[in-house]
Design a protein around this motif. Structure first.
Motif, PDB file in Angstrom:
ATOM      1  N   GLY A  13      24.725  12.932 -70.746  1.00  0.00           N
ATOM      2  CA  GLY A  13      26.020  12.554 -70.944  1.00  0.00           C
ATOM      3  C   GLY A  13      26.500  11.357 -72.312  1.00  0.00           C
ATOM      4  O   GLY A  13      26.340  10.981 -73.189  1.00  0.00           O
ATOM      5  N   LEU A  14      27.737  11.440 -71.712  1.00  0.00           N
ATOM      6  CA  LEU A  14      28.972  10.112 -73.167  1.00  0.00           C
ATOM      7  C   LEU A  14      27.332   8.825 -72.963  1.00  0.00           C
ATOM      8  O   LEU A  14      26.945   9.275 -74.338  1.00  0.00           O
ATOM      9  N   ILE A  15      27.082   8.599 -71.907  1.00  0.00           N
ATOM     10  CA  ILE A  15      26.130   7.103 -72.490  1.00  0.00           C
ATOM     11  C   ILE A  15      24.432   7.542 -73.227  1.00  0.00           C
ATOM     12  O   ILE A  15      24.011   7.169 -74.020  1.00  0.00           O
ATOM     13  N   GLY A  16      24.677   8.175 -72.084  1.00  0.00           N
ATOM     14  CA  GLY A  16      22.805   9.166 -72.695  1.00  0.00           C
ATOM     15  C   GLY A  16      22.802   9.554 -74.179  1.00  0.00           C
ATOM     16  O   GLY A  16      21.853   8.814 -75.022  1.00  0.00           O
ATOM     17  N   SER A  17      23.789  10.718 -73.919  1.00  0.00           N
ATOM     18  CA  SER A  17      23.716  10.925 -76.309  1.00  0.00           C
ATOM     19  C   SER A  17      23.849  10.381 -76.786  1.00  0.00           C
ATOM     20  O   SER A  17      23.980  10.058 -78.386  1.00  0.00           O
ATOM     21  N   SER A  18      24.897   9.008 -76.526  1.00  0.00           N
ATOM     22  CA  SER A  18      25.045   7.460 -77.205  1.00  0.00           C
ATOM     23  C   SER A  18      24.325   6.784 -77.663  1.00  0.00           C
ATOM     24  O   SER A  18      24.258   6.826 -78.717  1.00  0.00           O
ATOM     25  N   LEU A  19      23.248   6.645 -76.555  1.00  0.00           N
ATOM     26  CA  LEU A  19      22.099   5.463 -76.736  1.00  0.00           C
ATOM     27  C   LEU A  19      21.358   6.782 -77.548  1.00  0.00           C
ATOM     28  O   LEU A  19      20.571   6.129 -78.234  1.00  0.00           O
ATOM     29  N   ALA A  20      21.066   7.950 -77.446  1.00  0.00           N
ATOM     30  CA  ALA A  20      20.043   8.217 -77.830  1.00  0.00           C
ATOM     31  C   ALA A  20      20.334   8.673 -79.415  1.00  0.00           C
ATOM     32  O   ALA A  20      19.864   8.551 -80.340  1.00  0.00           O
ATOM     33  N   SER A 130      33.281  12.639 -70.806  1.00  0.00           N
ATOM     34  CA  SER A 130      31.557  13.193 -70.639  1.00  0.00           C
ATOM     35  C   SER A 130      31.138  13.553 -71.838  1.00  0.00           C
ATOM     36  O   SER A 130      32.165  14.634 -72.214  1.00  0.00           O
ATOM     37  N   GLY A 131      30.234  13.485 -71.363  1.00  0.00           N
ATOM     38  CA  GLY A 131      29.018  15.227 -71.549  1.00  0.00           C
ATOM     39  C   GLY A 131      28.620  14.924 -72.654  1.00  0.00           C
ATOM     40  O   GLY A 131      28.811  14.058 -73.187  1.00  0.00           O
ATOM     41  N   PRO A 132      27.736  15.542 -73.284  1.00  0.00           N
ATOM     42  CA  PRO A 132      26.873  15.098 -74.713  1.00  0.00           C
ATOM     43  C   PRO A 132      27.232  15.363 -76.072  1.00  0.00           C
ATOM     44  O   PRO A 132      27.306  14.259 -77.407  1.00  0.00           O
ATOM     45  N   ASP A 133      28.966  16.281 -75.677  1.00  0.00           N
ATOM     46  CA  ASP A 133      29.488  16.196 -77.605  1.00  0.00           C
ATOM     47  C   ASP A 133      30.428  15.059 -77.482  1.00  0.00           C
ATOM     48  O   ASP A 133      31.293  14.479 -78.657  1.00  0.00           O
ATOM     49  N   ALA A 134      30.880  14.251 -76.567  1.00  0.00           N
ATOM     50  CA  ALA A 134      31.689  12.764 -76.662  1.00  0.00           C
ATOM     51  C   ALA A 134      30.929  11.612 -76.506  1.00  0.00           C
ATOM     52  O   ALA A 134      31.279  10.794 -77.375  1.00  0.00           O
TER      53      ALA A 134
END
Ligand code: NAP
Length: 298
Positions: A13-20, A130-134
């Motif tokens: 989500g927000l955090i996981g995809s930001s870290l990626a 939230s979510g990967p787009d965020a």
């Protein structure tokens, strides 16, 4: 410099995809595996091209990894730990991003076979989305990341996880898990509870008044609506998992607000002014500490 060969991020989500994104942008790992239970999230991560591999299966995803990052809501930790434990490669370090630390440690530890691999963490950065787009690569830049290693945690594991967050632009602070939970109860959890309450109270008012509330929301209410737009599942889990610390802080808050209530009732202007003046200096200190960005929270 690449710190890890293969990083699995569980919960994209927000955090996981930001870290990626931050790992990619700064070349911190050779490859990234995105793991999310949601088929829609997995499809979107593929579309956005945020990871080298995408899977709904934790068992599949962690194969060959030297770092697993758990970035799901804290209420989902036990389920994730049960799935993750038996499939963890021998040398794989495990870290997380959960907003509460003690309960997360208790959920993870029994399933990790070797406790020295666990480096609990919490990046103090986020938005109400939230979510990967965020997500975005710069989310952690100039923010704190708190690590709460256990006495058993391996020093090398702490150093590597710290280097990852530093590579993403964050500064590291090491804390005891329970101290983290108390500090965050006052700086993040209570403010969210207050925001949810104010917005809830306003929403309960009759239709006409509510329209006026939205219309005139620039006057303070607006900032509360932003905070109260935060993810309901994430925040439900935070309050259920940091119950003791939140209740302790809430007790103090209730006592303090009763004092202000009495001062208003008695018309004690000097007292109110003195209280508000003290708060103003706190705001100055937050700005001086470089933590005043309006999008940074939790
Ligand atoms: P998010 O945007 O809602 O993303 C969480 C993702 O995890 C969702 O895609 C969710 O899928 C997935 N998920 C839930 N349960 C799962 C499971 N059992 N297995 C695999 N995936 C699962 O949340 P977030 O804001 O990134 O927050 C992630 C973590 O970081 C939380 O622990 C939160 O406390 C912490 N954190 C958040 C912030 C913030 O401001 N947002 C800041 C710092 C730390 P579904 O959509 O299917 O549920």
């Amino acid at each position: 410099l690449s710190l890890f060969k293969r990083v699995a991020i569980i919960g994209f989500g927000l955090i996981g995809s930001s870290l990626a994104r931050a790992i990619r942008a700064n070349g911190l790992a050779d490859s990234i595996v995105a793991i999310d239970r949601s088929a829609a999230v997995c499809a979107r991560v593929k579309e956005l091209g945020l990871a080298d591999e995408v899977t709904q299966s934790i068992a599949e995803g962690v194969k060959g990894c030297d770092l697993a990052v758990i970035a799901v809501p804290v209420g989902a930790y036990s389920g994730v730990a049960i799935e993750l434990g038996p499939h963890l490669p021998k040398e794989c370090i495990v870290t997380d991003t959960g907003s509460v630390k003690q309960s997360c440690i208790e959920a993870l530890l029994p399933h990790l076979s070797s406790p020295e691999r666990l480096v609990p963490g919490h990046p103090i950065a986020g938005t109400e989305h939230s979510g990967p787009d965020a997500g975005f690569a710069e989310l952690f830049r100039g923010r704190w990341c708190i690590l709460t290693p256990l006495p058993q945690t391996g020093i090398r594991a702490v150093e590597k996880v710290a280097a990852l967050w530093e590579g993403a632009g964050a500064a590291i602070e090491i804390m005891e898990p329970r101290r983290h939970d108390l500090v965050l109860a006052i700086t993040s959890h209570l403010p969210h509870l207050i925001a949810y309450t104010i917005v809830g109270t306003a929403t309960d008012l009759e239709e006409d008044t509510r329209n006026d509330v939205i219309k005139f929301s620039a006057s303070g209410f607006r900032d509360f609506t932003r905070i109260a737009a935060s993810d309901p599942v994430m925040w439900r889990d935070i309050f259920l998992n940091n119950r003791e610390a939140v209740l302790e802080i809430l007790q103090r808050f209730n006592e303090d607000i009763t004092i202000l209530q009495n001062a208003i009732r008695r018309g004690e202007g000097d007292f109110l002014q003195q209280k508000f003046t003290r708060s103003r200096s706190v705001r100055r200190r937050v700005i001086e500490a470089g933590q005043a960005d309006p999008t940074a929270k939790s």
